[in-house]
Structure formats: C-alpha cells, structure tokens
Design a protein around this motif. Sequence first.
Motif, PDB file in Angstrom:
ATOM      1  N   PRO A   1      -3.289  10.068  -6.062  1.00 55.21           N
ATOM      2  CA  PRO A   1      -2.367   8.928  -6.197  1.00 55.21           C
ATOM      3  C   PRO A   1      -3.091   7.582  -6.071  1.00 55.21           C
ATOM      4  O   PRO A   1      -4.051   7.462  -5.312  1.00 55.21           O
ATOM      5  N   VAL A   2      -2.616   6.604  -6.850  1.00 56.11           N
ATOM      6  CA  VAL A   2      -3.157   5.242  -6.773  1.00 56.11           C
ATOM      7  C   VAL A   2      -2.091   4.372  -6.128  1.00 56.11           C
ATOM      8  O   VAL A   2      -0.940   4.381  -6.557  1.00 56.11           O
ATOM      9  N   TYR A   3      -2.478   3.659  -5.083  1.00 50.00           N
ATOM     10  CA  TYR A   3      -1.522   2.805  -4.384  1.00 50.00           C
ATOM     11  C   TYR A   3      -1.743   1.350  -4.757  1.00 50.00           C
ATOM     12  O   TYR A   3      -2.800   0.978  -5.252  1.00 50.00           O
ATOM     13  N   ASP A   4      -0.716   0.549  -4.470  1.00 47.63           N
ATOM     14  CA  ASP A   4      -0.703  -0.817  -4.993  1.00 47.63           C
ATOM     15  C   ASP A   4      -1.506  -1.817  -4.170  1.00 47.63           C
ATOM     16  O   ASP A   4      -1.581  -2.972  -4.519  1.00 47.63           O
ATOM     17  N   TRP A   5      -2.140  -1.390  -3.067  1.00 41.80           N
ATOM     18  CA  TRP A   5      -2.808  -2.447  -2.303  1.00 41.80           C
ATOM     19  C   TRP A   5      -4.136  -2.865  -2.883  1.00 41.80           C
ATOM     20  O   TRP A   5      -4.734  -2.194  -3.702  1.00 41.80           O
TER      21      TRP A   5
ATOM     22  N   GLY B   1       0.805  -1.222   0.000  1.00 45.07           N
ATOM     23  CA  GLY B   1       0.000   0.000   0.000  1.00 45.07           C
ATOM     24  C   GLY B   1       0.840   1.274   0.000  1.00 45.07           C
ATOM     25  O   GLY B   1       0.336   2.367  -0.255  1.00 45.07           O
ATOM     26  N   LYS B   2       2.122   1.126   0.279  1.00 45.86           N
ATOM     27  CA  LYS B   2       3.009   2.310   0.251  1.00 45.86           C
ATOM     28  C   LYS B   2       3.509   2.609  -1.156  1.00 45.86           C
ATOM     29  O   LYS B   2       4.075   3.665  -1.413  1.00 45.86           O
ATOM     30  N   ILE B   3       3.350   1.655  -2.064  1.00 43.95           N
ATOM     31  CA  ILE B   3       3.881   1.835  -3.425  1.00 43.95           C
ATOM     32  C   ILE B   3       2.891   2.628  -4.265  1.00 43.95           C
ATOM     33  O   ILE B   3       1.737   2.215  -4.430  1.00 43.95           O
ATOM     34  N   GLU B   4       3.351   3.763  -4.783  1.00 43.89           N
ATOM     35  CA  GLU B   4       2.477   4.592  -5.614  1.00 43.89           C
ATOM     36  C   GLU B   4       2.624   4.147  -7.069  1.00 43.89           C
ATOM     37  O   GLU B   4       3.719   4.096  -7.600  1.00 43.89           O
ATOM     38  N   LEU B   5       1.503   3.822  -7.689  1.00 40.55           N
ATOM     39  CA  LEU B   5       1.556   3.327  -9.071  1.00 40.55           C
ATOM     40  C   LEU B   5       1.356   4.431 -10.102  1.00 40.55           C
ATOM     41  O   LEU B   5       1.662   4.260 -11.269  1.00 40.55           O
ATOM     42  N   GLY B   6       0.782   5.522  -9.681  1.00 42.68           N
ATOM     43  CA  GLY B   6       0.463   6.611 -10.603  1.00 42.68           C
ATOM     44  C   GLY B   6      -0.697   7.405 -10.020  1.00 42.68           C
ATOM     45  O   GLY B   6      -0.909   7.374  -8.806  1.00 42.68           O
ATOM     46  N   THR B   7      -1.435   8.065 -10.901  1.00 44.83           N
ATOM     47  CA  THR B   7      -2.568   8.856 -10.402  1.00 44.83           C
ATOM     48  C   THR B   7      -3.838   8.465 -11.158  1.00 44.83           C
ATOM     49  O   THR B   7      -3.787   7.981 -12.278  1.00 44.83           O
ATOM     50  N   ASP B   8      -4.962   8.675 -10.502  1.00 39.35           N
ATOM     51  CA  ASP B   8      -6.236   8.375 -11.154  1.00 39.35           C
ATOM     52  C   ASP B   8      -6.691   9.582 -11.983  1.00 39.35           C
ATOM     53  O   ASP B   8      -5.964  10.567 -12.116  1.00 39.35           O
TER      54      ASP B   8
END
Length: 619
Positions: free
Chosen positions: A99-103, A87-94
């Motif tokens: 920010p969109v997180y990986d969880w 959940g700490k990993i930011e994948l990009g933005t919506d």
Amino acid sequence: MNKIAATLSFLLIVFCLSANAQPDRWQQRIAYNIDVKMNAETNRLSGIEKIDYWNNSPDTLHRVFFHLYWNAFQPNSMMDVRSRELGKIELGTDRNGNPVYDWDDRVRDRIQKLQPDEIGFDSTEYVKLNGVAQKLIYHETILEVQLKTPLLPHSKNSFEVAFNCQAPVQIRRSGRDNAEGIRYSMSQWYPKMVEYDYQGWNANPYIAREFYGVWGDYNVNITIDKNYMLAGSGTVQNPNEVGFGYQADNVKIKAPTGKTLTWKFAAQNVHDFVWAADTAYTMIKKQMPEGPLFYFVYKKVDSMQPAWETVANTIEKAYPYIAKTFGAYPYKNYTFIQGGDGGMEYPMATLIKSASVGTAMHEFMHSWYQGLMGTNESLFAWMDEGFTTYAEQRTSNWLKGDTAFAFNNSYNSYFRLVKSGKEEPLSTHADHFNTNYAYSVAAYSKGSIFLSQLGYIVGEDNLDKILLEYYKEWKYKHPNANDFIRIAEKVSGLELQWYKEYWVYTTKTIDYALGNINVDGANARITLKRLGLMPMPADVLVTYKDGTREMHYVPLNLTFGAKPAEDTVKTIVHEDWKWVDPEYSFTISRPLTDIKSIEIDPSQRMADVNRINNKIVVP
Ligand SMILES: [Zn+2]
C-alpha cells in the motif's frame, strides 16, 4: 493656465499614466534589520530584529501577526498531526503490491519522535511597537500581537522583536544536519511578519507548505563560529572581511581575531530571507555578461564535484534563453546552496539536495514565480509551482534541443489524478486539500497545463508575449489569478474569463470527439462532439490522400475572437461554437473520398481526458 493649475494637471497626467501602467492595489512594505548570534554547539540562535513597517492599507490595524515556523517541529504540533492523519489515507499500491500512503516521506511521523534537544522552537522575549512592549498571544506557529495603539492607515511604525530559536533536526525544509550532512539549512528561521493585503490577514498556521510575505528590504547580520562558510539570500556586504571566495580578486583576508565572524547580508525588494552554513562549503562562481552573478555553494567532497560543475555549466548555458523567454533576473546575484531536503525556493537563493540539474533548474525558475511575483502561494500555489514547472520543462527542452512537446508529464499526471477521483479545484487553499496527492498534481501539473493549454487557446506567439508582459507588469506586486488572466486578455485580444473560471475553480474536464462524417453535396461535412463539461476552441487537422493538410479552427464563442493562425499549413477559421451546443458541424471544400485522416488538436496541448475519440483514419 496659472502655475498651480498647470502643476495640478501635470500631476494628474502623471497619476493617470501610472494608474494605467500599473495596478493600483495597495501593498504593505517592510524593512528588517536583523542581528543574530548562532551558537553552533547548542544549535540555538538569539537575536533582535528591528522592523520598519508601512501600513499602506486604508485600514486601522489593531493587531498584527508573526510566523514562528519552527514551532511546527514539536510532537503533536499541527504539522505533526496533519502528516500522521494524511498518512492514514491509502492511495493505492506500488509495483510490489504494497500500500502507498498519502504522507510526505520526508515528514511521516518523524516530528512525533523528536527529543527535546532535536525539536525546533521559536520564542519571542518581547515585541515592542515604537518602543512599547505589546501583548503577545501564542498560537503555535502564529504569534498574535495585540497592539496598545493601533497602526493607522498610511502610517509608518517600528517594531522591535527579541527572539530565541532552536534549529530543529532537519525534517522538512529547514533544520540542522540534513541527509547530506549540511550543518545548517536556515529557512523560516526568524519571526516573520504575516502579510496583510486586500484579502485581510494571511495568518496561516504552518502545517506543511507554501509561503507568503511582505515585500521589503533585509539587512541581516549573522555571527557564527569563524570556521563556517555561509550562503544566503541577498548579497554579502563585507566580502573582503569574510572571504571564503566572496572577496574581490587579489584581496588577502585577515584571519579573525576571535572565535566568531559576523556575516553581513543585504537584500532589497524581496519577501523572505534564507541562509545556510557549513564548515566544508566551497563555491563555483559564474558571472553572466550582463548580470547576474551565480554562486554554487556545496560541500567540498570529491564525489560531489562533477555534479555541481554540471549544474553550474547548465545554468550558465540556459540563462540567456531564460532571460529572453521569461524576463531578466533583476537582482545582482543568485545562490544555489547544497542543503535542505530536496529543492526549496527562496528569494535570490535555493536549497537543493543531490545536485540534480532538473531540481536546480526548477528552483531557479521559482525566482520568477515565487521570488519576483510573490504570489500568495497558499491561495494560488499553482501560479507558483505550476508556472515554475512550465518554465522548467520548457527550458529543459530547449537545452536538449528537443522540439517535441515538453509538457507530456504534466498532462499524464493530471489525467491520472482525474481518473483517481481525488481531484479538487485548483482554487483550494494549499493547506486544505484533502490529500498531498491532489495538492501536488493540481499545483504542479494542472498549474503548468494552465499555461501550455493557454498557448493552444491564444497561440504560442501570444503566450510568449503574455509571459513577458506578466513579468513586466506584476513583478514585486503579488498578482492573483485574475491579474494574470487580464494580462492574457489584453495581450491576445481574446476574452478568457471562462478559461480561468473552468480550469481554476472547477474540476470539470475536457473531452471532444469526432462524430459522423457526412456528404454535403460534393463536399464532406465533419461533426464534432463536446462530451466533457468544459468548453474549448477546437483545432481540427484534415489530412488529404494527396498529402495536403488543412487546419480547421473552430473558435469558442466565449472568446469573442480567434487566435492567429499558428501552423504553416493553411488555416480555415469557422463560425463560433456556442458553448451550450453539444455538437458542431462544418463543411470542407473537398469530397469525402479525398480525406485520409481527421484529428482534433494534433498538438495535444488541450488536456482532453479521452483522446481515443479524437482521430479518424480513413481506411
Ligand atoms: Zn517548486
């Protein structure tokens, strides 16, 4: 020949025939007899499982392992920590710039917040081997049983396990009181023997995903408050006692005298067992003319009725196509159960939420690649999720009467993953991908492309034969990637090891391009370029100004052969392209001025990451 010699040679012939017809890999075997009482007030269940276990391996086993999945639903469990770390990993933005997180949104940090009466647990009072209690060592979701006497090769032994569990509040897959108010979604609920196979023990701590189990038979008796209706893997053995629609026509059900009812289920040749219970369940039944019987079990709410009817009618309509394309569903019945948190596959049943046809179709298709093949999903998640996605997309297209390419979504999501730089090889252990994102696109999308792209390499007719041969040869046997590719090779007559090695074990990508078009005497000469690191055969469609079309097929030398002509247009097979060569040229039998357009892989089944350079239109 004397009688003994004749018998021996007969046995030898039988042995050779079966060795040829079937893979000779050993596998363990299990039979569970489980008796449990569910207390619907405390959400706890206690029970005893009696296990017959056949060690068919050539190895002496000094310890065995059991999965205790529900211990994952406790604050600071490995599953909880893993979810919060991802959940700490930011994948990009919506779309809104957030920010969109990986969880996984279903899990997030919800496990950390569970109260003692909301957590799950799975505890064992004892594990006995042939009547003798053994030493137990708990590793959270894995129980290690150190054996006082080892299991010898080719021996049968009996275990008895007494266990107590608490059903967690629904977080992921199993639990109580899901988002649609289903009381019990009971998956991963009993101490389950870890599979031991040719790669050793598969004692994977439960952190999020993927399962693997021992082939065997289940007899499961569940005693619960009589107001609950149940549905599950296997077949109800006492339908005329429990009723709720399971009984034979015209049978009058006697009301139970006590407060509880015991449901008896049996399932043969499966590797897991799921059940669900609710006081407001109802069912639709659909009997296929030549089997199976489908049950659709859902909450009796007016707003749900039409959606469940649609699911039932769609499955009924699709089944004959599915059986013809992927092989017949061999068990007596299959149950679609409202429950869980999305869609999750189990042998002979699925838990689905929100009655979506797409989800129901996907989960049902798992009956082939999860249920019947029982592939080790931790190591080969793509052979389950990917093949299932392929079958789901193909069946959905058939239902719609759509003849267009069915798999574009998978290609597009794979292309996005490649661009993101987060791709990891398909061969990565499912639990050990660095992101949920890379795992899911690899398993579902790149895994489904494995098949649709194989259709490009070997031809669609061969692919269809491969799917059926794979079903015939490998059901109930835990096939791996190599087992599949060997089937593909034998059916197509092409060598395909290179395809498996590149697509599964590397992240190398495909990019072919058209190079110069020159004049060769009176004829045109076309040059192709391999820009990507992964080699492929090339379909090149040449369209002439007079409207005629020719398919120019360039086999890859590694296949040692060519696929059969697939198109109704004339196909010209050229010399092999040696994989080391970055360029390849061939001459066509008409002048340059006749050509209208040239296109590499017009079918778009090849996962070329840059298609802009695949087509030339002559002005
Ligand atoms: Zn799936």
